[in-house]
Design a protein around this motif. Structure first.
Motif, PDB file in Angstrom:
ATOM      1  N   ASN A 127       0.818  -1.213   0.000  1.00 40.29           N
ATOM      2  CA  ASN A 127       0.000   0.000   0.000  1.00 40.29           C
ATOM      3  C   ASN A 127       0.851   1.261   0.000  1.00 40.29           C
ATOM      4  N   THR A 128       2.000   1.203   0.646  1.00 38.82           N
ATOM      5  CA  THR A 128       2.912   2.349   0.601  1.00 38.82           C
ATOM      6  C   THR A 128       3.394   2.607  -0.816  1.00 38.82           C
ATOM      7  N   ALA A 129       3.673   1.532  -1.561  1.00 40.01           N
ATOM      8  CA  ALA A 129       4.169   1.673  -2.935  1.00 40.01           C
ATOM      9  C   ALA A 129       3.091   2.157  -3.899  1.00 40.01           C
ATOM     10  N   ARG A 130       1.814   2.025  -3.506  1.00 39.58           N
ATOM     11  CA  ARG A 130       0.722   2.412  -4.414  1.00 39.58           C
ATOM     12  C   ARG A 130       0.838   3.859  -4.863  1.00 39.58           C
ATOM     13  N   SER A 131       1.349   4.728  -4.008  1.00 38.71           N
ATOM     14  CA  SER A 131       1.446   6.156  -4.341  1.00 38.71           C
ATOM     15  C   SER A 131       2.426   6.424  -5.484  1.00 38.71           C
ATOM     16  N   GLU A 132       3.266   5.449  -5.820  1.00 38.03           N
ATOM     17  CA  GLU A 132       4.234   5.633  -6.899  1.00 38.03           C
ATOM     18  C   GLU A 132       3.588   5.515  -8.277  1.00 38.03           C
ATOM     19  N   PHE A 133       2.345   5.025  -8.317  1.00 34.36           N
ATOM     20  CA  PHE A 133       1.664   4.799  -9.583  1.00 34.36           C
ATOM     21  C   PHE A 133       0.614   5.887  -9.813  1.00 34.36           C
ATOM     22  N   ALA A 135      -3.297   7.467 -11.142  1.00 32.18           N
ATOM     23  CA  ALA A 135      -4.640   7.382 -10.569  1.00 32.18           C
ATOM     24  C   ALA A 135      -5.210   5.978 -10.687  1.00 32.18           C
ATOM     25  N   GLU A 136      -4.837   5.259 -11.753  1.00 35.61           N
ATOM     26  CA  GLU A 136      -5.244   3.878 -11.926  1.00 35.61           C
ATOM     27  C   GLU A 136      -4.011   2.999 -12.086  1.00 35.61           C
ATOM     28  N   LYS A 152      -8.245  -3.606 -12.050  1.00 34.28           N
ATOM     29  CA  LYS A 152      -7.855  -2.204 -12.163  1.00 34.28           C
ATOM     30  C   LYS A 152      -8.247  -1.526 -10.857  1.00 34.28           C
ATOM     31  N   VAL A 153      -7.303  -0.853 -10.208  1.00 39.49           N
ATOM     32  CA  VAL A 153      -7.562  -0.265  -8.896  1.00 39.49           C
ATOM     33  C   VAL A 153      -7.296   1.231  -8.924  1.00 39.49           C
ATOM     34  N   GLY A 154      -8.066   1.954  -8.100  1.00 38.45           N
ATOM     35  CA  GLY A 154      -7.882   3.386  -7.945  1.00 38.45           C
ATOM     36  C   GLY A 154      -6.825   3.707  -6.914  1.00 38.45           C
ATOM     37  N   LEU A 155      -6.600   4.994  -6.743  1.00 37.22           N
ATOM     38  CA  LEU A 155      -5.505   5.441  -5.873  1.00 37.22           C
ATOM     39  C   LEU A 155      -5.726   5.066  -4.415  1.00 37.22           C
ATOM     40  N   HIS A 156      -6.983   4.981  -3.985  1.00 39.11           N
ATOM     41  CA  HIS A 156      -7.255   4.748  -2.566  1.00 39.11           C
ATOM     42  C   HIS A 156      -7.864   3.375  -2.295  1.00 39.11           C
ATOM     43  N   ASP A 157      -7.888   2.503  -3.281  1.00 37.65           N
ATOM     44  CA  ASP A 157      -8.369   1.144  -3.051  1.00 37.65           C
ATOM     45  C   ASP A 157      -7.370   0.392  -2.179  1.00 37.65           C
ATOM     46  N   PRO A 158      -7.831  -0.233  -1.080  1.00 38.82           N
ATOM     47  CA  PRO A 158      -6.898  -0.985  -0.226  1.00 38.82           C
ATOM     48  C   PRO A 158      -6.414  -2.254  -0.925  1.00 38.82           C
ATOM     49  N   LEU A 159      -5.133  -2.550  -0.773  1.00 41.19           N
ATOM     50  CA  LEU A 159      -4.527  -3.725  -1.385  1.00 41.19           C
ATOM     51  C   LEU A 159      -4.013  -4.652  -0.286  1.00 41.19           C
TER      52      LEU A 159
END
Length: 444
Positions: A127-133, A135-136, A152-159
């Motif tokens: 989840n920390t790495a998600r911000s590197e990508f 909006a989708e 396909k996941v959005g910026l705030h979808d929990p992983l």
């Protein structure tokens, strides 16, 4: 070359068009096919020797590691045969290709382009790495097939770092600005490009898989040579003898998405009129010194002969292993990405797909939503759309990964409805019921 017939074994425990087409092509090329299945395959180790029945000269590996709950068992079977006969594709290469990040590691080590990817072993790190990508992004299980285990996941979808029992990763969503989603499938056999097609996503999905309704387009004669070379190099780098290589074009060039060791033929044949089966059959025959007529291979490739092969073994009755019986209501374990619940589910043989209550889905972290289904109920003439998520359903020690509808079942007695996607594996006894439909305690 030796003119004696070669016996080619195709290791396949399922009944796919591809398996049957390869076996039929071996026979049509004048050699002997053997379908290595549960009914006829025996390995003996005795007197310091190993014997394989049926006796074959070479094995074509069509085991679907990504479609089984126990890939290590399938891999062990392939490795057993690999110790006795040449195997195409080898189990080591197949295992590497079936695990997407293992394949990516091999590709990038040879300087081949793959999309930006983060594979983290903990949920917090992922989840920390998600911000590197952007909006989708794309969220995938490391092992998956036919587009299953890809969202396909959005910026705030929990992983979560695992979906069910499979590890997951996040990847850049690659595409060309202003264009609809499409990717390129190139089928490579023995360093030869057999055919190539674009796969366009279906109207209600973002994934291009033919198994999910993707549209295909023949581009065999128009793909640039450097892109075809990427497909050849990817196949060789992962160590496969034949493969379906998936590539996608971004604004800054081409990327390799996957190298599939048991890619299907149906979509490619529909697009190009070319079946890879005779080329794979010829590759196996020639691998052990047999000879084939190249013109005959080309002619056979114009037909996808998936009729039942003459060598299909006759199954013998198994009096010990009967189909498990489940009741009209049954205790099951349901798993999502972040939790597990034990519930009493209701069986409905009239429903094609399993359905889960929206609150239960939230409790176990089912999702993310990856598509929608259209369901017609009662006398309504208009179909309703329902979101679909992947669930792992456990019944009596067996596990099944299914794409389940999410719906509001708060007014119903059971929060989980088992459809034919699960019930097909069991005998249904409508007279047998678990009396208390209330939720049972969580699994330890």
């Amino acid at each position: 070359m030796d003119d004696d017939p070669v016996t080619v074994g195709v290791l396949s425990l399922h009944n796919s068009k591809e398996t049957k087409a390869i076996l039929n092509a071996v026979e049509a090329l004048g050699h002997t096919p053997e379908w290595l299945r549960s009914e006829n395959t025996v390995v003996r180790f005795e007197n310091e020797q190993a014997t394989l029945t049926p006796d074959v000269d070479v094995v074509v590996n069509r085991l679907l590691l990504s479609n089984t709950d126990q890939p290590s068992e399938e891999l062990g079977l392939a490795q057993t045969l690999d110790g006795l006969r040449p195997v195409l594709n080898s189990p080591d290469a197949t295992s590497r290709a079936a695990h997407k990040t293992a394949a990516a590691a091999a590709l990038i080590s040879e300087g081949l382009p793959v999309p930006k990817t983060v594979f983290a072993l903990s949920t917090d790190q992922l989840n920390t790495a998600r911000s590197e990508f952007g909006a989708e992004a794309v969220y995938k299980t490391a092992i998956g097939t036919h587009g299953g285990g890809a969202w396909k996941v959005g910026l705030h979808d929990p992983l979560t770092a695992q979906v069910g029992k499979r590890r997951a990763f996040i990847q850049e969503l690659v595409g060309r600005t202003g264009e609809t989603t499409r990717d390129l499938r190139v089928y490579v056999v023995d360093d030869r490009v057999v055919g190539a097609m674009y796969r366009h996503a279906a109207e209600d999905d973002w994934r291009t898989n033919v198994a999910r309704g993707g549209r295909v387009e023949d581009v065999t004669g128009s793909v640039p040579d450097d892109v075809l070379d990427l497909a050849r190099r990817a196949t060789a780098t992962v160590g496969l003898d034949y493969a379906g290589v998936d590539l996608i074009e971004g604004d800054d060039g081409w990327y390799i998405l996957e190298v599939n060791p048991t890619a299907g033929f149906k979509g490619l044949y529909r697009a190009t009129g070319i079946s890879p089966a005779p080329y794979i059959a010829a590759q196996a025959i020639e691998h052990t010194g047999g000879s084939v007529d190249s013109d005959r291979v080309t002619n056979l490739a114009s037909t996808l002969d998936d009729s039942v092969p003459s060598c299909k073994p006759v199954p013998t009755p198994d009096p010990v292993r009967d189909t498990v019986t489940i009741g009209f209501t049954e205790q099951v374990v349901v798993r999502g990405t972040s939790g597990t619940k034990t519930v009493v589910a209701k069986s409905d043989s009239g429903a094609a797909r399993t359905s889960v209550d929206i609150r239960l889905a939230a409790d176990i972290g089912a999702g993310p939503i990856h598509t929608v289904s259209r369901v017609r109920s009662g006398s309504s003439k208009r179909a309703k759309t329902r979101p679909v998520v992947d669930l792992v359903i456990g019944i009596g020690g067996e596990q099944h990964t299914v794409a389940a509808n999410i719906e509001d079942r708060s007014h119903m007695s059971h929060r989980l409805l088992l459809g034919r996607d699960v019930l097909k594996n069991y005998t249904l006894d409508v007279g047998r019921r678990v009396e208390d439909p209330a939720e049972l305690p969580d699994e330890e």
